[in-house]
Design a protein around this motif. Structure first.
Motif, mmCIF file in Angstrom:
data_model
loop_
_atom_site.group_PDB
_atom_site.id
_atom_site.type_symbol
_atom_site.label_atom_id
_atom_site.label_comp_id
_atom_site.label_asym_id
_atom_site.label_seq_id
_atom_site.Cartn_x
_atom_site.Cartn_y
_atom_site.Cartn_z
ATOM 1 N N UNK A 268 8.887 59.984 31.171
ATOM 2 C CA UNK A 268 9.518 58.709 31.571
ATOM 3 C C UNK A 268 8.840 58.031 32.587
ATOM 4 N N UNK A 269 8.255 58.368 33.227
ATOM 5 C CA UNK A 269 7.110 57.536 34.053
ATOM 6 C C UNK A 269 6.038 56.829 33.449
ATOM 7 N N UNK A 270 5.172 57.095 32.153
ATOM 8 C CA UNK A 270 4.252 56.579 32.606
ATOM 9 C C UNK A 270 4.479 55.649 30.975
ATOM 10 N N UNK A 271 5.067 56.535 30.059
ATOM 11 C CA UNK A 271 4.678 55.951 28.318
ATOM 12 C C UNK A 271 5.891 55.175 27.771
ATOM 13 N N UNK A 272 7.109 55.825 28.087
ATOM 14 C CA UNK A 272 8.532 55.671 27.757
ATOM 15 C C UNK A 272 8.434 53.949 27.864
ATOM 16 N N UNK A 273 8.314 53.237 29.165
ATOM 17 C CA UNK A 273 8.046 51.947 29.658
ATOM 18 C C UNK A 273 7.459 51.001 28.201
#
Length: 345
Positions: free
Chosen positions: A219-224
């Motif tokens: 959620x923090x480093x990949x999805x964006x």
């Protein structure tokens, strides 16, 4: 005073989006029919709502004419029943139906929403990628959109979609060798993942599992980063995270599963389906143990579904796509309620 959603002036502002939604629904039905799919309509009221550990179902009570009272659930997906139809002999099926997930309400979440779900017997999950590309492009064409758009981000559905494996995503965006943190693929090691994530400033919370930390990193480093510029298939999840998917023959540490993203929004989740009933039961039981530990409850296993698998489900692949989210991106709406005929109140 807040103006109600049905007030003619307020509704008129959403009507052009809803008219496009109706045309998209018609167009996708035609696409599936042309591909030899049969539309089915299965009951929302089920013995088991679906056994994904982190989904919360709506429970209700079924009263039989003789007075017996039975707990039933509104399904979180029509998956179990649709797979029973594959066992019954239907080769290609699709459904546009309402599903229900409690505790979900935000700009891209509604507790009741429309799922577009389809299955292909005797086919693989790579074929579903081609299906997803065609479905997303058809929706954009009908909406008259050159790009998908949400919260300032864009994705061009007419470019070839990116295919990125989960291990590749962790290496690219986090510098983490994900598979090295799971020397036993069925029981990944939290300490190894925590050590790998420490340079990112991401640490496990008390009571976290490997999967909890995995999702925090995601959620923090990949999805964006997913689905920016063009849609992305995030494929080949660790086998421990694919309760309904079969292992990849060429690498059993991974499962035949992908998720489709556009503009950082998850649109679809797909599997090469697991058909072994004993393995499926073991995974269900493990998921309900996790649910009990995390949320203090568990849902019943659909024994009729396991009986159907034992009878013989053909090798199959299936995909579930959030229709409202796809419409939201295709018509450039700000939030999911803008493309719902009426919001849940």
């Amino acid at each position: 005073m807040t103006v109600p959603w049905w007030h003619p002036d307020r509704f008129a502002r959403r009507l052009p989006l809803l008219q496009k939604r109706a045309r998209i629904v018609d167009g996708l039905r035609a696409w599936f029919a042309a591909g030899g799919f049969l539309e089915v309509d299965t009951p929302a009221l089920q013995v088991s709502p679906g056994l994904e550990p982190h989904l919360i179902a709506f429970a209700t009570e079924l009263v039989r004419p003789e007075g017996e009272r039975l707990t039933r659930y509104l399904h979180t997906s029509p998956e179990f029943t649709m797979k029973k139809l594959l066992v019954a002999g239907l080769p290609r099926i699709f459904q546009m139906g309402h599903v229900f997930r409690n505790g979900e309400r935000a700009g891209r979440h509604s507790p009741e929403f429309t799922m577009l779900e389809w299955y292909r017997a005797h086919d693989g999950y790579r074929t579903l990628m081609a299906d997803c590309e065609a479905v997303v492009r058809r929706a954009a064409e009908i909406a008259g959109a050159k790009t998908l758009r949400w919260q300032g981000h864009e994705a061009d559905p007419f470019q070839p979609f990116e295919v990125l494996t989960v291990p590749e995503a962790f290496r690219r965006h986090c510098g983490i060798d994900l598979l090295a943190t799971a020397p036993d693929p069925a029981a990944p090691d939290l300490a190894l993942l925590a050590a790998a994530a420490a340079p990112l400033g991401i640490r496990p919370h008390e009571g976290d599992s490997w999967e909890d930390l995995f999702f925090r990193i995601m959620l923090d480093r990949i999805e964006p980063h997913l689905g920016m510029g063009r849609p992305t298939f995030l494929a080949d999840y660790p086998i421990s995270m694919a309760a309904l998917a079969r292992p990849k023959p060429e690498d059993p540490r991974l499962a035949e599963r992908f998720e489709l993203y556009a503009c950082g929004v998850e649109l679809a989740n797909a599997f090469g389906e697991l058909t072994d009933p004993a393995t499926q039961r073991a995974r269900f039981e493990a998921d309900m143990e996790l649910k009990q530990r995390l949320y203090g409850e568990r849902y019943p296993i659909d024994e009729d579904f396991l009986d159907a698998l034992a009878h013989g489900m053909p090798p199959s692949a299936g995909s579930a796509l959030g229709l409202d989210r796809l419409v939201m991106l295709a018509v450039h709406a700000d939030e999911i309620d803008d493309v719902l005929w009426a919001p849940v109140q």
